[in-house]
Design a protein around this motif. Sequence first.
Motif: not given
Ligand code: GAL
Length: 470
Positions: A110-111, A134, A168, A211, A231, A266
């Motif tokens: 991710e990201r 995770y 994150d 985050e 999330s 977000q």
């Molecule tokens: C968020 C986060 C996302 C992803 C998601 C999964 O808080 O910013 O990148 O990981 O949770 O639930």
Amino acid sequence: MANYKLIIFISAILIAQWANIFAQQAGNTNAIYSGLAWYDQNGKVVSAHGANIVMKNGKFYLFGEVHSDTSNAFAGFNCYSSKDLYNWKFESMALPVQKNGKLGPNRVGERVKVMKNPSSGDFVMFMHVDTLGYKDQFVGYATAKKITGPYQFKGPLLFNGKPIKKWDMGTFQDHDGTGYLLTHGGMIHQLSTDYKSIIAETNPTIATGFESPTLFRKNDTYYFIGSHLTSWEKNDNYYFTAKSLSGPWTARGLLAPKDKLTWNSQSTFVLKIEGTKDTTFMFMGDRWSFPKQHSAATYVWQPITFTGDSISIPQYLNAWTVNLNTGAANTIRLNHKILLPNNKQISYSGNWKSSTIDSIPIIRSNDPKAFLSFKFNGKQIGLYAYLLPDNGYAKVEILNNKGEVVVKNIIDLYSKSPMSQLAFLSPILNKSEYQLIVTVTGERPNWSDKRKTLYGSTGNNITIAKLIIL
Ligand code: GAL
């Protein structure tokens, strides 16, 4: 003779498919539209979430997470390019799912963030790597000679020989070219000259949660934006400012009006667009939509307003432009014909209920067999919805005059914070007769996080406010 007929038959099918694809005119988008699907040059939905943008030779390169509608597993990182920030060309899957290993099948990636390393000229990509649950997070990196890749995944980014076990993350490149890694909680780590390791902890944790860390600089002030830990659900993102990356950081409050949930998004990145007269700082956020993250997750890109050294996104712009010469941002008015829900040209099948919300007329249904249908002559159609906490997914289809589907998408009408917005805008089509069909799917975004907290919509309604024809 038979072969000859077969060739003609196959050619006819290919020409029909080609004509269908080119019912859409790629490259004509005239603004930045938030909260709706974007289409690339092939008519495919742009899939680039948790993104960032890198500029090279006057072009913008967008990197982001590829998603599917069925699983949260890493599906690769895409790269798109654009000359205007409105029309995106698919360039490559810059980092595909690896055959095995930490970014192999059934993992999380991710990201993604990419920066050009000033000393080597290489492109370095950073990402959050994890298990599907995770539970094994670290910051990884990959490198490439060309901006579009292919990127070689190198494993964890090390600090004193150890991985950074954070989820994150984001990146920031300062004016002098020094690169920084940002991790949730507000930690800032300085990257080595080649960006392939970490050499110092520049700033310790400043807030719990915090985050989607996103940092930018205007003159001598650093702005650090982040979200609460909810999330895929959106929340009120907040920010800190400082004169130095090592702090002290001052809490400055919310980025958007309270309870608007950062306009239902977000943070992920802020792009600086510097022109001859003005500089626009563009907030880039994700409007996640679990589980249909491929079809229905969208982008919320808005210009940031500065008042002294305070920042805000005071209102949500459905559409706006940025002049790349002057650097100035402008809102645009969509020149269109409006049809309210009670318009006789719109036909409804199944159970629908009309009412008003905040004096806006709406029509709404959660009947799984319900759909609305509308025939129009034009080249583009849009749909405003009232996003509500009990809305679900709608299916939108556009049929040509032969009854063939030329556009099809699933859109998410859920928002925990009610708001009326443009929720669908078709690609620009060849001017002709079409039929729009919007169907209740009986599905909604909802999920639980690793702590088993439930999130998402409480119903499968779709709530329509108006149609627009351009
Ligand atoms: C968020 C986060 C996302 C992803 C998601 C999964 O808080 O910013 O990148 O990981 O949770 O639930």
